[in-house]
Design an enzyme around this catalytic site. Structure first.
Site, PDB file in Angstrom:
ATOM      1  N   SER A   1       0.829  -1.213   0.000  1.00 19.95           N
ATOM      2  CA  SER A   1       0.000   0.000   0.000  1.00 19.95           C
ATOM      3  C   SER A   1       0.859   1.257   0.000  1.00 19.95           C
ATOM      4  CB  SER A   1      -0.897   0.032   1.234  1.00 19.95           C
ATOM      5  OG  SER A   1      -1.676  -1.131   1.298  1.00 19.95           O
TER       6      SER A   1
HETATM    7  N1  SAH Z   1      -1.244  -4.747   3.858  1.00 19.24           N
HETATM    8  C1  SAH Z   1      -0.379  -5.022   2.723  1.00 19.24           C
HETATM    9  C2  SAH Z   1      -0.978  -4.654   1.392  1.00 19.24           C
HETATM   10  C3  SAH Z   1      -2.063  -5.542   1.037  1.00 19.24           C
HETATM   11  S1  SAH Z   1      -2.388  -5.877  -0.648  1.00 19.24           S
HETATM   12  C4  SAH Z   1       0.975  -4.391   2.865  1.00 19.24           C
HETATM   13  O1  SAH Z   1       1.207  -3.670   3.845  1.00 19.24           O
HETATM   14  O2  SAH Z   1       1.812  -4.637   2.013  1.00 19.24           O
HETATM   15  C5  SAH Z   1      -3.740  -6.968  -0.301  1.00 19.24           C
HETATM   16  C6  SAH Z   1      -3.344  -8.327   0.168  1.00 19.24           C
HETATM   17  O3  SAH Z   1      -4.551  -8.989   0.546  1.00 19.24           O
HETATM   18  C7  SAH Z   1      -2.720  -9.174  -0.938  1.00 19.24           C
HETATM   19  O4  SAH Z   1      -1.503  -9.696  -0.509  1.00 19.24           O
HETATM   20  C8  SAH Z   1      -3.752 -10.278  -1.166  1.00 19.24           C
HETATM   21  O5  SAH Z   1      -3.204 -11.529  -1.524  1.00 19.24           O
HETATM   22  C9  SAH Z   1      -4.432 -10.353   0.187  1.00 19.24           C
HETATM   23  N2  SAH Z   1      -5.764 -10.958   0.186  1.00 19.24           N
HETATM   24  C10 SAH Z   1      -6.749 -10.841  -0.746  1.00 19.24           C
HETATM   25  N3  SAH Z   1      -7.818 -11.581  -0.400  1.00 19.24           N
HETATM   26  C11 SAH Z   1      -7.516 -12.172   0.788  1.00 19.24           C
HETATM   27  C12 SAH Z   1      -8.205 -13.079   1.642  1.00 19.24           C
HETATM   28  N4  SAH Z   1      -9.420 -13.526   1.360  1.00 19.24           N
HETATM   29  N5  SAH Z   1      -7.575 -13.492   2.769  1.00 19.24           N
HETATM   30  C13 SAH Z   1      -6.327 -13.064   3.076  1.00 19.24           C
HETATM   31  N6  SAH Z   1      -5.621 -12.213   2.305  1.00 19.24           N
HETATM   32  C14 SAH Z   1      -6.202 -11.770   1.168  1.00 19.24           C
END
Ligand code: SAH
Length: 209
Positions: free
Chosen positions: A60
């Site tokens: 992010s």
């Molecule tokens: N918080 C992260 C950015 C997140 S990007 C950081 O600091 O880098 C969103 C993330 O959510 C991705 O890695 C994606 O794989 C994950 N994601 C999407 N759907 C999900 C689910 N159902 N359960 C767990 N993770 C999920």
């Protein structure tokens, strides 16, 4: 320029952009964001932008991480926080400096493993991470003072509301391609909703991969 100086500049920029919490800005000054992105992108790690982390996912934008963290700690430092969407691990690392215990769930094995190794290397012992579908939350470790979704969803999975303490807050990007960052506060058994600002996150997906 050393990463200390570029981090200082990033914290200054986030302050100018409206991040008021000195606690959050101090953490941004100290966490080595360049370790959370691929080496090839390390020189861009202290720009205020989202960056690819592989597998179609992104770390992010620092402003968004700072904003979400600022919201989570605005009534005091919560004891137990759950994050859905570990990704690079950066948001979890920022939270770990300010709250008691961070629980974070990721559905993509490679990202889960990479972030877990980084938490270990950085000595962030108050982060527990898990490979699972975040739609189910992490019930055995709950209930939580705060829950953050860092992947977008049009509707909040009910399991997550069930794992929120009375007086606790869930923060999530709600919508499809364009989302609104929303806070849901659990108060007297009901949920009080507040819209914050437009955001863009990758979508929440089902299952483990
Ligand atoms: N918080 C992260 C950015 C997140 S990007 C950081 O600091 O880098 C969103 C993330 O959510 C991705 O890695 C994606 O794989 C994950 N994601 C999407 N759907 C999900 C689910 N159902 N359960 C767990 N993770 C999920």
């Amino acid at each position: 320029m050393t990463s200390d100086r570029t981090r200082e500049r990033l914290a200054g920029r986030l302050g100018d952009a409206g991040i008021r919490s000195v606690h959050v800005l101090n953490v941004i000054r100290h966490i080595p964001r360049h370790l959370f992105v691929d080496e090839a992108l390390a020189t861009r790690a202290y720009e205020d932008t989202a960056l690819p982390i592989g597998h179609g996912q992104t770390i992010s934008q620092p402003f968004v991480v700072a904003r979400m963290t600022e919201i989570v700690i605005r009534h005091g430092m919560p004891q137990r926080v759950l994050e859905i969407g570990t990704g690079s691990g950066y948001q979890a690392a920022v939270l770990s400096a300010l709250v008691g215990q961070v629980y974070t769930v990721e559905r993509i094995r490679a990202l889960h493993e990479r972030s877990r190794e980084l938490f270990r290397r950085l000595g962030l012992t108050n982060i527990r991470s898990r490979l699972a579908d975040g739609h189910e939350g992490w019930s055995t470790a709950g209930p939580y003072d705060a829950i953050l979704l860092t992947a977008a969803t049009p509707t909040i999975p009910t399991a997550l509301f069930e794992q929120l303490k009375e007086g606790g807050e869930l923060l999530a990007p709600v919508g499809g391609e364009v989302q609104e960052l929303r806070i849901y506060r659990r108060q007297d058994g009901a949920l009080v909703e507040e819209g914050i600002e437009p955001v863009t996150f990758v979508p929440m997906r089902p299952g483990v991969q």
